[in-house]
Design a protein around this motif. Sequence first.
Motif, PDB file in Angstrom:
ATOM      1  N   ASN A 119       0.941  -1.278   0.029  1.00  0.00           N
ATOM      2  CA  ASN A 119      -0.083  -0.097   0.120  1.00  0.00           C
ATOM      3  C   ASN A 119       0.579   1.235   0.181  1.00  0.00           C
ATOM      4  N   ASP A 120       1.013   1.714  -0.991  1.00  0.00           N
ATOM      5  CA  ASP A 120       1.255   3.320  -1.056  1.00  0.00           C
ATOM      6  C   ASP A 120       3.118   3.145  -1.021  1.00  0.00           C
ATOM      7  N   PHE A 121       3.834   2.280  -1.377  1.00  0.00           N
ATOM      8  CA  PHE A 121       5.315   2.203  -1.151  1.00  0.00           C
ATOM      9  C   PHE A 121       5.887   3.201  -1.772  1.00  0.00           C
ATOM     10  N   HIS A 122       6.873   3.960  -1.229  1.00  0.00           N
ATOM     11  CA  HIS A 122       7.690   4.926  -1.774  1.00  0.00           C
ATOM     12  C   HIS A 122       9.192   4.452  -1.812  1.00  0.00           C
ATOM     13  N   GLU A 123       9.790   3.937  -0.743  1.00  0.00           N
ATOM     14  CA  GLU A 123      11.203   3.764  -0.415  1.00  0.00           C
ATOM     15  C   GLU A 123      11.254   3.200   0.806  1.00  0.00           C
ATOM     16  N   ALA A 124      12.677   3.105   1.194  1.00  0.00           N
ATOM     17  CA  ALA A 124      13.172   2.793   2.703  1.00  0.00           C
ATOM     18  C   ALA A 124      12.801   1.139   3.099  1.00  0.00           C
ATOM     19  N   SER A 125      12.890   0.242   2.317  1.00  0.00           N
ATOM     20  CA  SER A 125      12.755  -1.207   2.778  1.00  0.00           C
ATOM     21  C   SER A 125      13.455  -1.456   3.868  1.00  0.00           C
ATOM     22  N   TRP A 126      12.900  -2.288   4.551  1.00  0.00           N
ATOM     23  CA  TRP A 126      13.480  -3.019   5.960  1.00  0.00           C
ATOM     24  C   TRP A 126      12.839  -4.319   6.178  1.00  0.00           C
ATOM     25  N   VAL A 127      13.424  -5.408   6.304  1.00  0.00           N
ATOM     26  CA  VAL A 127      12.802  -6.775   6.697  1.00  0.00           C
ATOM     27  C   VAL A 127      13.288  -7.338   7.790  1.00  0.00           C
ATOM     28  N   PHE A 128      12.542  -7.875   8.512  1.00  0.00           N
ATOM     29  CA  PHE A 128      13.174  -8.678   9.861  1.00  0.00           C
ATOM     30  C   PHE A 128      11.944  -9.958  10.273  1.00  0.00           C
ATOM     31  N   LYS A 129      12.367 -10.710  10.861  1.00  0.00           N
ATOM     32  CA  LYS A 129      11.485 -11.979  11.338  1.00  0.00           C
ATOM     33  C   LYS A 129      11.349 -12.157  12.701  1.00  0.00           C
ATOM     34  N   ARG A 130      10.208 -12.424  13.122  1.00  0.00           N
ATOM     35  CA  ARG A 130       9.880 -12.810  14.377  1.00  0.00           C
ATOM     36  C   ARG A 130       8.560 -13.645  14.620  1.00  0.00           C
ATOM     37  N   ASN A 131       8.999 -14.912  15.381  1.00  0.00           N
ATOM     38  CA  ASN A 131       8.061 -15.788  15.681  1.00  0.00           C
ATOM     39  C   ASN A 131       7.651 -16.376  14.377  1.00  0.00           C
ATOM     40  N   GLY A 132       8.201 -16.502  13.484  1.00  0.00           N
ATOM     41  CA  GLY A 132       7.840 -17.174  12.048  1.00  0.00           C
ATOM     42  C   GLY A 132       7.056 -16.281  11.059  1.00  0.00           C
ATOM     43  N   ILE A 133       7.061 -14.822  11.675  1.00  0.00           N
ATOM     44  CA  ILE A 133       6.404 -13.821  10.608  1.00  0.00           C
ATOM     45  C   ILE A 133       7.265 -12.989   9.920  1.00  0.00           C
ATOM     46  N   TYR A 134       7.389 -12.747   8.877  1.00  0.00           N
ATOM     47  CA  TYR A 134       8.143 -11.931   8.052  1.00  0.00           C
ATOM     48  C   TYR A 134       7.454 -10.370   7.994  1.00  0.00           C
ATOM     49  N   TYR A 135       8.406  -9.548   8.430  1.00  0.00           N
ATOM     50  CA  TYR A 135       8.009  -8.156   8.508  1.00  0.00           C
ATOM     51  C   TYR A 135       8.493  -7.133   7.407  1.00  0.00           C
ATOM     52  N   LEU A 136       7.788  -6.324   6.531  1.00  0.00           N
ATOM     53  CA  LEU A 136       8.553  -5.470   5.773  1.00  0.00           C
ATOM     54  C   LEU A 136       7.978  -4.139   6.178  1.00  0.00           C
ATOM     55  N   MET A 137       9.091  -3.070   6.586  1.00  0.00           N
ATOM     56  CA  MET A 137       8.564  -1.968   6.882  1.00  0.00           C
ATOM     57  C   MET A 137       9.138  -0.991   5.698  1.00  0.00           C
ATOM     58  N   TYR A 138       8.305   0.135   5.477  1.00  0.00           N
ATOM     59  CA  TYR A 138       8.762   1.102   4.376  1.00  0.00           C
ATOM     60  C   TYR A 138       8.190   2.345   4.288  1.00  0.00           C
ATOM     61  N   SER A 139       8.778   3.394   3.687  1.00  0.00           N
ATOM     62  CA  SER A 139       8.073   4.710   4.123  1.00  0.00           C
ATOM     63  C   SER A 139       6.885   4.799   2.792  1.00  0.00           C
ATOM     64  N   ASP A 140       5.756   5.534   2.912  1.00  0.00           N
ATOM     65  CA  ASP A 140       4.898   5.867   2.106  1.00  0.00           C
ATOM     66  C   ASP A 140       5.022   7.211   1.371  1.00  0.00           C
ATOM     67  N   ASN A 141       4.092   7.535   0.414  1.00  0.00           N
ATOM     68  CA  ASN A 141       4.178   8.958  -0.174  1.00  0.00           C
ATOM     69  C   ASN A 141       3.124   9.870   0.723  1.00  0.00           C
ATOM     70  N   ASN A 142       2.889   9.858   2.016  1.00  0.00           N
ATOM     71  CA  ASN A 142       2.256  10.949   2.498  1.00  0.00           C
ATOM     72  C   ASN A 142       2.810  12.259   2.101  1.00  0.00           C
ATOM     73  N   PRO A 143       1.757  13.181   1.432  1.00  0.00           N
ATOM     74  CA  PRO A 143       2.629  14.421   0.898  1.00  0.00           C
ATOM     75  C   PRO A 143       3.278  15.327   2.147  1.00  0.00           C
ATOM     76  N   GLY A 144       4.492  15.679   1.795  1.00  0.00           N
ATOM     77  CA  GLY A 144       4.952  16.648   2.756  1.00  0.00           C
ATOM     78  C   GLY A 144       5.700  15.926   3.998  1.00  0.00           C
ATOM     79  N   ALA A 145       5.207  14.845   4.328  1.00  0.00           N
ATOM     80  CA  ALA A 145       5.656  14.236   5.510  1.00  0.00           C
ATOM     81  C   ALA A 145       5.508  12.677   5.602  1.00  0.00           C
ATOM     82  N   ASN A 146       6.449  11.944   4.926  1.00  0.00           N
ATOM     83  CA  ASN A 146       6.351  10.443   5.027  1.00  0.00           C
ATOM     84  C   ASN A 146       6.206   9.842   6.283  1.00  0.00           C
TER      85      ASN A 146
END
Length: 605
Positions: free
Chosen positions: A213-240
């Motif tokens: 949803n609304d990916f812009h940049e800044a990928s980061w991936v980690f894993k906890r308790n068998g779940i993969y997490y992908l964090m990223y920056s969105d395109n929220n205008p003026g303040a991601n």
Amino acid sequence: MRKKLWIHSLSGMILLSVFFGLTSSSSAEEPVTMSGNPIFTSIFTADPSAHVWNDGRIYVYPSHDIFPSRGSDLMDKYHVFSSDNMVDWVDEGQILSAADVPWGRSEGGFMWAPDAAYKNGTYYFYFPHPSGTDWNNTWKIGVATSNKPASDFTVQGYIQGLPGNSFIDPAVFRDDDGSYYLYAGGGGRSYGVKLGADMMSLDGPLKEFTELNDFHEASWVFKRNGIYYLMYSDNNPGANKMRYATSSNPLGPWVNRGVILDPVIGSETTHGSIVEFKGNWYMFYHNAKISSNGTLRSVSVDRLYFNADGTIQKVIQTTDGVPAVGPRSRATEVKYYDLVQENFSQYTQKTEYALNANNVVIGGGATRSGSNVESMHNSGSYIQLSGINGGSGGKALLTVLYASADSGAAFKVDASGDTAGDGYFLGLPGTGGWGNYTGRANRLIDLNAGSNNIIKLSGGMGGANVSKVIVSLIPASSQETEYLVTGSNVSFGGGATRSGSSIENLHIPGSYFQATGINGGSGGQALLTVVYGSADSQAAIRIRSSGDTSGNGYSLTLPGTGSWSTYNGSASRLIDLNPGSNNVIRIEGGSGGANITRILVKLNP
């Protein structure tokens, strides 16, 4: 410690590289040391990538915003920071710059958000950098390696087979089975791919994550308790904002979970990492709290919490930061919280420098009007003061008195003791008029020992008329330091021997012992005291010290104490030492016997 609100006038007191202890308390019995936010204040940093390696320290690999502000496109070097307790951080120094990349664009710059990985004794540093003048279409993911986590990295090349357009912000994730994955992307396109065994090739096709949803940049991936997490920056205008998604597979598909971090202070961009350290989870991110300039950012950290179902609670951005998870340790970074509290009371040895004195040089368009220096708004303008006393070296408090009709200006401060070479940021909030000399801006700088320091104030970032500069030191006390002869800094020879806690056989011609690492403070005379035992009626020694320019040394008589093991003898004399802590004191025997157990050095006697 008394709390007070952050006010704009304090924004110029920053970018420090010394640590102070900050102690707050949840109870009188259990003081808690907090990191304060931002955590890195010696230079401007952004895009933090955090990792915990096998040595028990946490390392952060950020990008580096160059000061004075040159814009994000001109970022061109990387530093590494580390800690063992989350509050005392060390700037490990620069590990890579655009000049070190043989395939990089000739214009340099564009060293954006990096990441790091470890495999089989080798540390891998991944960084985005264009190979051509058409930078946005020639991005490469470079790889440098070292056998150390924070130094000696050498560029090995770049990963082949990746898109050139907007392919930035690499993040490398190690799965439980030992396989590694690369994530990257920008301009609204997100990718992931498995890395080959050499950590520089691809093991499979590149996959685009179109479901985010609304990916812009800044990928980061980690894993906890068998779940993969992908964090990223969105395109929220003026303040991601930072968003995240989850999956049961490292390459998706991903389920969008929502916002994890609201917009940060002062910066349109956002970028971060999530890591577990000593049983706690943390989010590292950047803001522009120090500079109020979105291209001069600083790394912060706060706790991160999971719900029972594995979803993540939104991270609360704080001023206090996070509590210590270990005992206090060495640090180079001042706690921003301490700066807000204006903890400068110990800097009481003040020297005022008038700007019409003969040790002051101006240039670059700066002008002198009476006792003031004006026109510091000109690009290239500067004020340089020489002959500054740094005492025994280390931290000094710089105070600039000024007037400014601008809403806010800044100086770059260069000082002789700044080993990083990046200079210091000094903000100058407006005073309401060019003749209203009520402005007073402070910041800690580094000076060398002695009186040959230079301080340079560079303008061109808004206007300020300067009336005076003050340099304050922590006063040297009549400090006496004891040096035992059993220490590793003591060597001996010429027939002298060490027996237990004393040096013996100094009656032998040519016998000697010497102690290194002697602190001479700001240099000059010091009182040396020798503690000894002697069955002779009288003995004599010759003393040689680093600060003795005559080369003749000093003689010292040692009256007998009645026994070789009666260590109640004490004889003193003035000697000369150099500034700093690299002095050597050598004691030579051969004129009667004395067993010496320790020496004491008193500064400013």
